[in-house]
Design an enzyme around this catalytic site. Structure first.
Site, PDB file in Angstrom:
ATOM      1  N   THR A 133      99.776  15.816 131.706  1.00  0.00           N
ATOM      2  CA  THR A 133     100.071  15.048 132.909  1.00  0.00           C
ATOM      3  C   THR A 133      99.661  13.585 132.758  1.00  0.00           C
ATOM      4  O   THR A 133      98.744  13.275 131.983  1.00  0.00           O
ATOM      5  CB  THR A 133      99.308  15.679 134.097  1.00  0.00           C
ATOM      6  OG1 THR A 133      99.293  14.774 135.189  1.00  0.00           O
ATOM      7  CG2 THR A 133      97.846  15.957 133.749  1.00  0.00           C
ATOM      8  N   ASP A 134     100.276  12.703 133.553  1.00  0.00           N
ATOM      9  CA  ASP A 134      99.839  11.301 133.550  1.00  0.00           C
ATOM     10  C   ASP A 134      98.516  11.134 134.309  1.00  0.00           C
ATOM     11  O   ASP A 134      97.910  10.063 134.262  1.00  0.00           O
ATOM     12  CB  ASP A 134     100.921  10.376 134.138  1.00  0.00           C
ATOM     13  CG  ASP A 134     101.264  10.668 135.595  1.00  0.00           C
ATOM     14  OD1 ASP A 134     100.775  11.681 136.141  1.00  0.00           O
ATOM     15  OD2 ASP A 134     102.022   9.884 136.194  1.00  0.00           O
ATOM     16  N   GLU A 135      98.066  12.205 134.997  1.00  0.00           N
ATOM     17  CA  GLU A 135      96.819  12.091 135.762  1.00  0.00           C
ATOM     18  C   GLU A 135      95.599  11.924 134.850  1.00  0.00           C
ATOM     19  O   GLU A 135      94.536  11.525 135.318  1.00  0.00           O
ATOM     20  CB  GLU A 135      96.648  13.299 136.697  1.00  0.00           C
ATOM     21  CG  GLU A 135      97.763  13.371 137.719  1.00  0.00           C
ATOM     22  CD  GLU A 135      97.535  14.396 138.812  1.00  0.00           C
ATOM     23  OE1 GLU A 135      96.381  14.651 139.173  1.00  0.00           O
ATOM     24  OE2 GLU A 135      98.535  14.945 139.297  1.00  0.00           O
ATOM     25  N   TYR A 159      90.977  18.910 137.971  1.00  0.00           N
ATOM     26  CA  TYR A 159      92.252  19.229 137.301  1.00  0.00           C
ATOM     27  C   TYR A 159      92.529  18.246 136.166  1.00  0.00           C
ATOM     28  O   TYR A 159      92.747  18.655 135.014  1.00  0.00           O
ATOM     29  CB  TYR A 159      93.402  19.192 138.322  1.00  0.00           C
ATOM     30  CG  TYR A 159      94.775  19.126 137.666  1.00  0.00           C
ATOM     31  CD1 TYR A 159      95.263  20.194 136.913  1.00  0.00           C
ATOM     32  CD2 TYR A 159      95.578  17.984 137.787  1.00  0.00           C
ATOM     33  CE1 TYR A 159      96.510  20.132 136.294  1.00  0.00           C
ATOM     34  CE2 TYR A 159      96.829  17.916 137.176  1.00  0.00           C
ATOM     35  CZ  TYR A 159      97.294  18.995 136.430  1.00  0.00           C
ATOM     36  OH  TYR A 159      98.524  18.925 135.813  1.00  0.00           O
ATOM     37  N   LYS A 163      92.681  18.810 132.062  1.00  0.00           N
ATOM     38  CA  LYS A 163      93.869  18.528 131.248  1.00  0.00           C
ATOM     39  C   LYS A 163      93.534  17.503 130.152  1.00  0.00           C
ATOM     40  O   LYS A 163      94.000  17.606 129.022  1.00  0.00           O
ATOM     41  CB  LYS A 163      95.015  18.008 132.120  1.00  0.00           C
ATOM     42  CG  LYS A 163      95.649  19.038 133.038  1.00  0.00           C
ATOM     43  CD  LYS A 163      96.312  20.202 132.322  1.00  0.00           C
ATOM     44  CE  LYS A 163      97.562  19.832 131.550  1.00  0.00           C
ATOM     45  NZ  LYS A 163      98.261  21.033 131.020  1.00  0.00           N
TER      46      LYS A 163
HETATM   47  P1  NAD Z   1     102.526  25.961 137.756  1.00  0.00           P
HETATM   48  O1  NAD Z   1     101.197  26.109 138.409  1.00  0.00           O
HETATM   49  O2  NAD Z   1     103.753  26.059 138.568  1.00  0.00           O
HETATM   50  O3  NAD Z   1     102.667  27.054 136.591  1.00  0.00           O
HETATM   51  C1  NAD Z   1     101.626  27.387 135.722  1.00  0.00           C
HETATM   52  C2  NAD Z   1     101.953  28.726 135.069  1.00  0.00           C
HETATM   53  O4  NAD Z   1     100.867  29.037 134.182  1.00  0.00           O
HETATM   54  C3  NAD Z   1     102.076  29.878 136.062  1.00  0.00           C
HETATM   55  O5  NAD Z   1     103.223  30.646 135.764  1.00  0.00           O
HETATM   56  C4  NAD Z   1     100.813  30.678 135.837  1.00  0.00           C
HETATM   57  O6  NAD Z   1     100.985  32.077 136.078  1.00  0.00           O
HETATM   58  C5  NAD Z   1     100.526  30.398 134.373  1.00  0.00           C
HETATM   59  N1  NAD Z   1      99.105  30.566 134.034  1.00  0.00           N
HETATM   60  C6  NAD Z   1      98.032  30.101 134.728  1.00  0.00           C
HETATM   61  N2  NAD Z   1      96.896  30.477 134.120  1.00  0.00           N
HETATM   62  C7  NAD Z   1      97.262  31.178 133.008  1.00  0.00           C
HETATM   63  C8  NAD Z   1      96.537  31.818 131.973  1.00  0.00           C
HETATM   64  N3  NAD Z   1      95.205  31.829 131.950  1.00  0.00           N
HETATM   65  N4  NAD Z   1      97.238  32.440 130.991  1.00  0.00           N
HETATM   66  C9  NAD Z   1      98.593  32.452 130.998  1.00  0.00           C
HETATM   67  N5  NAD Z   1      99.320  31.878 131.969  1.00  0.00           N
HETATM   68  C10 NAD Z   1      98.667  31.242 132.955  1.00  0.00           C
HETATM   69  O7  NAD Z   1     102.458  24.582 136.974  1.00  0.00           O
HETATM   70  P2  NAD Z   1     103.620  23.543 136.643  1.00  0.00           P
HETATM   71  O8  NAD Z   1     103.719  22.577 137.750  1.00  0.00           O
HETATM   72  O9  NAD Z   1     104.819  24.282 136.194  1.00  0.00           O
HETATM   73  O10 NAD Z   1     102.969  22.769 135.404  1.00  0.00           O
HETATM   74  C11 NAD Z   1     103.151  23.253 134.075  1.00  0.00           C
HETATM   75  C12 NAD Z   1     102.407  22.346 133.107  1.00  0.00           C
HETATM   76  O11 NAD Z   1     102.891  21.017 133.223  1.00  0.00           O
HETATM   77  C13 NAD Z   1     100.903  22.285 133.381  1.00  0.00           C
HETATM   78  O12 NAD Z   1     100.250  22.262 132.154  1.00  0.00           O
HETATM   79  C14 NAD Z   1     100.718  20.971 134.118  1.00  0.00           C
HETATM   80  O13 NAD Z   1      99.448  20.424 133.860  1.00  0.00           O
HETATM   81  C15 NAD Z   1     101.824  20.129 133.497  1.00  0.00           C
HETATM   82  N6  NAD Z   1     102.351  19.062 134.369  1.00  0.00           N
HETATM   83  C16 NAD Z   1     102.766  19.333 135.642  1.00  0.00           C
HETATM   84  C17 NAD Z   1     103.308  18.314 136.423  1.00  0.00           C
HETATM   85  C18 NAD Z   1     103.820  18.589 137.822  1.00  0.00           C
HETATM   86  O14 NAD Z   1     104.182  17.641 138.530  1.00  0.00           O
HETATM   87  N7  NAD Z   1     103.919  19.826 138.270  1.00  0.00           N
HETATM   88  C19 NAD Z   1     103.408  17.026 135.917  1.00  0.00           C
HETATM   89  C20 NAD Z   1     102.979  16.774 134.604  1.00  0.00           C
HETATM   90  C21 NAD Z   1     102.466  17.818 133.845  1.00  0.00           C
END
Ligand code: NAD
Length: 354
Positions: A133-135, A159, A163
């Site tokens: 993430t950019d955070e 969080y 990350k």
């Molecule tokens: P999300 O919370 O919707 O999905 C996360 C998934 O990971 C879920 O399906 C969950 O069941 C699974 N999970 C959680 N703990 C687990 C574990 N211990 N073992 C296996 N699976 C596990 O998240 P998202 O929004 O889809 O984000 C996905 C990735 O992208 C993350 O790494 C997040 O940091 C990154 N990200 C998200 C955003 C955003 O805006 N949502 C932006 C930049 C980066």
């Protein structure tokens, strides 16, 4: 290619999985523990495909990971599994440390052991793509500054700190062991299948029920929004064409104040929903400013010029087109979100009744 997608039952992971199955000939294995954020119903449209497999596995479970690597023999790992909600990380940071840091470490070790056993050509071609993430960069105070790939890390929340730790581990596994890793850092995503605790789906669904639309502080926090399918396309391009050891920032050139995002949704609902809840002239009347989140970052904005220049990736959606598609998707997919809201999507397996 054969790709393990961790967190593939989540918001972005399921978009990646749908993108790969619908647009390539690759095989995927989704590896997901199905936490509250994991939803197999987001994968229904591709679950019957012969190139799709699913394994309910926690990334902290080394034995299970070793078995999956040995059996599936992946060419790449796209690592999206994470605890992802900032507010939850403030209320209970432990799960974030466990999954985001210990889980990433465990996955790196399983990948390293598997990778070390490959032949020279397969070893060279293997990719471990860590999605972040950019955070991790903290927040920007000037209005013209942008996060670049070399901006120093300064995370603010449990969080983003977890990350940031995982990003450092991934880079160290390349530097120390030679595991071919790539990191991407992306801005806020939005779009279909987004869990309704996040700002955009929460606003849409609360509005439809005539409930208050909570906005932190004065709503002046700025985020850069990227449509999730643009992110999924970027991630696939990076895993196929990205340079080992590189970091790519991904963003949508769509900086908006939180209050502007909520107002845009309200205007779309005014246009698209014929019957408003009783006593409501405009959805904006539901906006309610609430006490700001502790440590709330003021502004994030990303410079995505490197991925645009080096890999030729560009977002296809503007904020206006993407938010319209998103609102239309939620209006057309009540079956998906009502099962998330009443807990029945997870009820059978977790006994949840939220
Ligand atoms: P999300 O919370 O919707 O999905 C996360 C998934 O990971 C879920 O399906 C969950 O069941 C699974 N999970 C959680 N703990 C687990 C574990 N211990 N073992 C296996 N699976 C596990 O998240 P998202 O929004 O889809 O984000 C996905 C990735 O992208 C993350 O790494 C997040 O940091 C990154 N990200 C998200 C955003 C955003 O805006 N949502 C932006 C930049 C980066």
């Amino acid at each position: 290619m054969k790709i393990i997608v961790t967190g593939g039952a989540g918001f972005i992971g399921s978009a990646v999985a749908r993108h790969i199955i619908n647009n390539t000939k690759d095989h995927i294995l989704i590896l997901d523990s199905l936490s509250y954020a994991g939803n197999l119903e987001s994968l229904q449209s591709i679950a019957g495909n012969e190139r799709y497999q699913f394994a309910q596995v926690d990334i902290c479970n080394r034995q299970a990971l070793d078995r999956i690597f040995a059996e599936f023999t992946p060419d790449a790992v796209m690592h999206l599994a994470a605890e992802s909600h900032v507010d939850r990380s403030i209320d209970g940071p432990a799960a974030f440390i466990e999954t985001n840091i210990v889980g990433t470490y465990t996955l790196l070790e399983a990948a390293r052991q598997y990778w070390q056993g490959l032949g020279e050509a397969a070893k060279k071609a293997f990719r471990f793509h860590h999605i972040s993430t950019d955070e991790v960069y903290g927040d920007l105070h000037g209005t013209n500054d942008l996060f670049t790939e070399t901006t120093p890390y300064a995370p603010s929340s449990p969080y983003s700190a977890s990350k940031a730790s995982s990003d450092h581990l991934v880079r160290a596994w390349l530097r120390t062991y030679g595991l071919p890793t790539i990191v991407t850092n992306c801005s806020n995503n939005y779009g279909p299948y987004h869990f309704p605790e996040k700002l955009i789906p929460l606003t849409i669904l609360n509005a439809l029920e005539g409930k208050a639309l909570p906005v932190y502080g004065n709503g002046a926090q700025v985020r850069d929004w990227l449509y999730v399918e643009d992110h999924a396309r970027a991630l696939y391009q990076v895993v196929c064409e990205g340079e080992v050891g590189e970091t790519y920032n991904i963003g949508g050139h769509n900086e908006r104040k939180n209050i502007e995002v909520v107002q845009a949704i309200c205007r779309l609902l005014d246009e698209l929903v014929p019957n408003k809840p009783a006593n409501l002239a405009k959805y904006e009347e539901l906006i309610a400013f609430v006490t700001d989140r502790p440590g709330h970052d003021r502004r994030y904005a990303i410079d995505a010029s490197k991925i645009e220049r080096e890999l030729g990736w560009q977002p296809q959606e503007t904020f206006e087109s993407g938010i319209r598609k998103t609102v239309e998707w939620y209006l057309a997919n009540k079956a998906w979100w009502s099962r998330v809201k009443d807990g029945s999507y997870a009820g059978e397996r977790l006994g949840l009744t939220r």
